[in-house]
Design an enzyme around this catalytic site. Structure first.
Site, PDB file in Angstrom:
ATOM      1  N   ILE A  12      29.658  37.166  35.278  1.00  0.00           N
ATOM      2  CA  ILE A  12      29.373  38.295  36.165  1.00  0.00           C
ATOM      3  C   ILE A  12      30.559  39.261  36.190  1.00  0.00           C
ATOM      4  CG2 ILE A  12      28.937  38.939  38.580  1.00  0.00           C
ATOM      5  CD1 ILE A  12      27.391  36.268  38.859  1.00  0.00           C
ATOM      6  N   ASP A  31      42.608  36.473  35.410  1.00  0.00           N
ATOM      7  CA  ASP A  31      41.701  35.363  35.083  1.00  0.00           C
ATOM      8  C   ASP A  31      42.508  34.262  34.397  1.00  0.00           C
ATOM      9  OD1 ASP A  31      39.539  33.736  33.819  1.00  0.00           O
ATOM     10  OD2 ASP A  31      38.254  35.404  34.424  1.00  0.00           O
ATOM     11  N   SER A  34      39.589  29.589  32.713  1.00  0.00           N
ATOM     12  CA  SER A  34      39.105  28.205  32.835  1.00  0.00           C
ATOM     13  C   SER A  34      37.644  28.119  32.399  1.00  0.00           C
ATOM     14  CB  SER A  34      39.274  27.686  34.265  1.00  0.00           C
ATOM     15  OG  SER A  34      38.700  28.588  35.197  1.00  0.00           O
ATOM     16  N   ASP A  56      46.581  32.164  37.107  1.00  0.00           N
ATOM     17  CA  ASP A  56      45.782  31.260  37.933  1.00  0.00           C
ATOM     18  C   ASP A  56      46.034  31.605  39.393  1.00  0.00           C
ATOM     19  OD1 ASP A  56      44.779  29.074  39.409  1.00  0.00           O
ATOM     20  OD2 ASP A  56      44.977  27.779  37.641  1.00  0.00           O
ATOM     21  N   TYR A 144      29.789  23.202  47.080  1.00  0.00           N
ATOM     22  CA  TYR A 144      29.984  24.581  46.630  1.00  0.00           C
ATOM     23  C   TYR A 144      29.559  25.571  47.727  1.00  0.00           C
ATOM     24  CZ  TYR A 144      28.707  28.892  44.131  1.00  0.00           C
ATOM     25  OH  TYR A 144      28.547  30.197  43.740  1.00  0.00           O
ATOM     26  N   LYS A 148      31.852  28.379  49.885  1.00  0.00           N
ATOM     27  CA  LYS A 148      31.587  29.823  49.882  1.00  0.00           C
ATOM     28  C   LYS A 148      31.414  30.352  51.309  1.00  0.00           C
ATOM     29  CE  LYS A 148      31.661  31.206  45.556  1.00  0.00           C
ATOM     30  NZ  LYS A 148      32.292  32.436  45.054  1.00  0.00           N
TER      31      LYS A 148
HETATM   32  P1  NAD Z   1      32.067  32.261  35.575  1.00  0.00           P
HETATM   33  O1  NAD Z   1      32.535  30.843  35.489  1.00  0.00           O
HETATM   34  O2  NAD Z   1      31.572  32.896  34.331  1.00  0.00           O
HETATM   35  O3  NAD Z   1      33.193  33.180  36.193  1.00  0.00           O
HETATM   36  C1  NAD Z   1      34.283  32.695  36.977  1.00  0.00           C
HETATM   37  C2  NAD Z   1      35.544  33.305  36.409  1.00  0.00           C
HETATM   38  O4  NAD Z   1      36.650  32.999  37.271  1.00  0.00           O
HETATM   39  C3  NAD Z   1      35.914  32.751  35.034  1.00  0.00           C
HETATM   40  O5  NAD Z   1      36.277  33.818  34.183  1.00  0.00           O
HETATM   41  C4  NAD Z   1      37.088  31.824  35.301  1.00  0.00           C
HETATM   42  O6  NAD Z   1      37.921  31.692  34.185  1.00  0.00           O
HETATM   43  C5  NAD Z   1      37.736  32.523  36.488  1.00  0.00           C
HETATM   44  N1  NAD Z   1      38.532  31.625  37.357  1.00  0.00           N
HETATM   45  C6  NAD Z   1      38.088  30.502  37.964  1.00  0.00           C
HETATM   46  N2  NAD Z   1      39.073  29.968  38.708  1.00  0.00           N
HETATM   47  C7  NAD Z   1      40.164  30.790  38.582  1.00  0.00           C
HETATM   48  C8  NAD Z   1      41.493  30.758  39.102  1.00  0.00           C
HETATM   49  N3  NAD Z   1      41.913  29.775  39.911  1.00  0.00           N
HETATM   50  N4  NAD Z   1      42.331  31.739  38.758  1.00  0.00           N
HETATM   51  C9  NAD Z   1      41.927  32.759  37.932  1.00  0.00           C
HETATM   52  N5  NAD Z   1      40.676  32.825  37.412  1.00  0.00           N
HETATM   53  C10 NAD Z   1      39.819  31.844  37.719  1.00  0.00           C
HETATM   54  O7  NAD Z   1      30.941  32.263  36.703  1.00  0.00           O
HETATM   55  P2  NAD Z   1      29.928  33.404  37.170  1.00  0.00           P
HETATM   56  O8  NAD Z   1      28.578  32.842  37.086  1.00  0.00           O
HETATM   57  O9  NAD Z   1      30.234  34.672  36.476  1.00  0.00           O
HETATM   58  O10 NAD Z   1      30.281  33.520  38.704  1.00  0.00           O
HETATM   59  C11 NAD Z   1      31.067  34.584  39.205  1.00  0.00           C
HETATM   60  C12 NAD Z   1      31.055  34.537  40.727  1.00  0.00           C
HETATM   61  O11 NAD Z   1      29.726  34.724  41.225  1.00  0.00           O
HETATM   62  C13 NAD Z   1      31.555  33.231  41.310  1.00  0.00           C
HETATM   63  O12 NAD Z   1      32.280  33.520  42.501  1.00  0.00           O
HETATM   64  C14 NAD Z   1      30.279  32.496  41.669  1.00  0.00           C
HETATM   65  O13 NAD Z   1      30.476  31.568  42.706  1.00  0.00           O
HETATM   66  C15 NAD Z   1      29.399  33.663  42.105  1.00  0.00           C
HETATM   67  N6  NAD Z   1      27.964  33.391  42.001  1.00  0.00           N
HETATM   68  C16 NAD Z   1      27.380  33.242  40.777  1.00  0.00           C
HETATM   69  C17 NAD Z   1      26.009  33.037  40.706  1.00  0.00           C
HETATM   70  C18 NAD Z   1      25.294  32.900  39.373  1.00  0.00           C
HETATM   71  O14 NAD Z   1      24.078  32.719  39.369  1.00  0.00           O
HETATM   72  N7  NAD Z   1      25.980  32.972  38.233  1.00  0.00           N
HETATM   73  C19 NAD Z   1      25.245  32.943  41.882  1.00  0.00           C
HETATM   74  C20 NAD Z   1      25.878  33.075  43.097  1.00  0.00           C
HETATM   75  C21 NAD Z   1      27.233  33.327  43.147  1.00  0.00           C
END
Ligand code: NAD
Length: 315
Positions: A12, A31, A34, A56, A144, A148
């Site tokens: 996202i 980022d 991870s 991180d 989770y 949140k």
């Molecule tokens: P994703 O895993 O692709 O993205 C998460 C990103 O955060 C990754 O690039 C990861 O490397 C980075 N990251 C994680 N921990 C970190 C840290 N400690 N320091 C620096 N970077 C870090 O997941 P996504 O699906 O793109 O989700 C993005 C956001 O949207 C998240 O907050 C997730 O909870 C929320 N969300 C996603 C969905 C969905 O359907 N995909 C639904 C509801 C909420």
């Protein structure tokens, strides 16, 4: 605007980065890679449109890059609902502690606007469907979802205490190109390994709302441009839903595998903390003037097609 996007190399986050760049904004991505993939934003880094900080949020060294930011989009998190039951303290640290560290870095830097990606799972197993933001019984059933909801509370507290603006978006399932987890990714992955059989977790009747990542990002940026309360909390999703067996059929179809036989692991849900029925009310979003006609089924088909085409080589 100078935007900082945590998690900007993820699914996202990278789509958000695309949209911000297209609007001419200056973007810094923080980022730790991870679960993110640098290839998602490599073009922007090469062109100089994105400054990438590999950092991180749980360690130090990135906070100085928040200085001068007009807004932080805090997208980074551990997003895996299913795995969250195995290590609750780790998920708490990666989600809640990391969020408070972002809020502290903003306070230190004098940055006063934050956008946060929350989730439908904060409602738990709601008995009111479609579920509105004002649903009174917030009772998360996954680790989770609990983390949140805790993040949302801290963001509200910081915004009101320090006179900030904040936006919390409770997403339904967001799907599309570059996604790296979730049911569609999972089915494609399994079918690459075994094209004749597919194991479906639960009874296949779990029914939820799915929203394309492009509509999701559009709704986020639209809302931010049209609201200015200290704490704006909004659902984002499609206005209909689709069951898991139908998703399996669409994925098989998009992979050119019409004869796949489905096997069900059984039970009314896929895993501990899974919510069998989820549909969010997006009346509040509509009342701002935002519209999307994309159904859950269309979003699933588009996402399946994009994932089969673009990431086939990595399975
Ligand atoms: P994703 O895993 O692709 O993205 C998460 C990103 O955060 C990754 O690039 C990861 O490397 C980075 N990251 C994680 N921990 C970190 C840290 N400690 N320091 C620096 N970077 C870090 O997941 P996504 O699906 O793109 O989700 C993005 C956001 O949207 C998240 O907050 C997730 O909870 C929320 N969300 C996603 C969905 C969905 O359907 N995909 C639904 C509801 C909420």
């Amino acid at each position: 605007m100078n935007a900082v996007v945590t998690g900007g190399a993820g699914f996202i986050g990278s789509h958000l980065v695309d949209a911000l760049i297209a609007r001419g904004e200056t973007v810094t991505v923080i980022d730790n890679l991870s679960t993110g993939d640098i290839r998602n934003i490599a073009g922007h880094i090469r062109s100089g449109a994105v400054r990438f900080i590999q950092g991180d949020l749980l360690l130090d060294g990135w906070q100085e890059h928040v200085a001068g930011a007009s807004r932080v989009y805090h997208i980074a998190a551990d997003p895996d609902v299913r795995a969250s039951a195995a290590n609750p303290e780790g998920v708490y640290i990666r989600n809640v502690t990391a969020t408070v560290r972002v809020l502290e870095a903003m306070r230190e830097a004098g940055c006063t606007e934050i956008v946060f990606t929350s989730t439908s799972t904060v409602y738990g197993e709601a008995d009111l469907i479609p579920t509105p933001e004002e649903y009174p019984r917030m009772e998360p059933i996954s680790i989770y979802g609990g983390t949140k909801l805790a993040c949302e509370a801290m963001i509200s507290a910081y915004a009101h205490t320090y006179g900030w603006k904040s936006w919390v978006f409770r997403f339904a399932n967001i799907i599309g190109e570059r996604s790296n987890h979730g049911v569609i990714w999972d089915f494609i992955h399994k079918l690459r390994e075994n094209p004749s059989e597919l194991e479906i977790l639960g009874d296949g009747k779990q029914t939820k709302s799915y929203c394309s990542v492009s509509a999701c990002i559009d709704a986020v940026l639209f809302t931010v441009a049209h609201t200015k309360a200290p704490f704006t909390c909004l659902n984002i999703g499609s206005e209909d839903w689709i069951d898991v067996t139908s998703i399996a059929s669409i994925v098989s179809d998009e992979m050119g595998l019409p004869g796949v036989s489905f096997h069900y692991a059984g039970g009314d849900r896929g895993w501990v903390g899974d919510i069998p029925r989820m549909l969010l009310s997006i009346e509040k979003l509509r009342s701002l003037g935002w519209r999307s006609e994309v159904t859950s089924e269309q979003a699933v088909r588009d996402a399946a097609r994009a994932l089969v085409r673009t990431r086939g080589d990595s399975f």
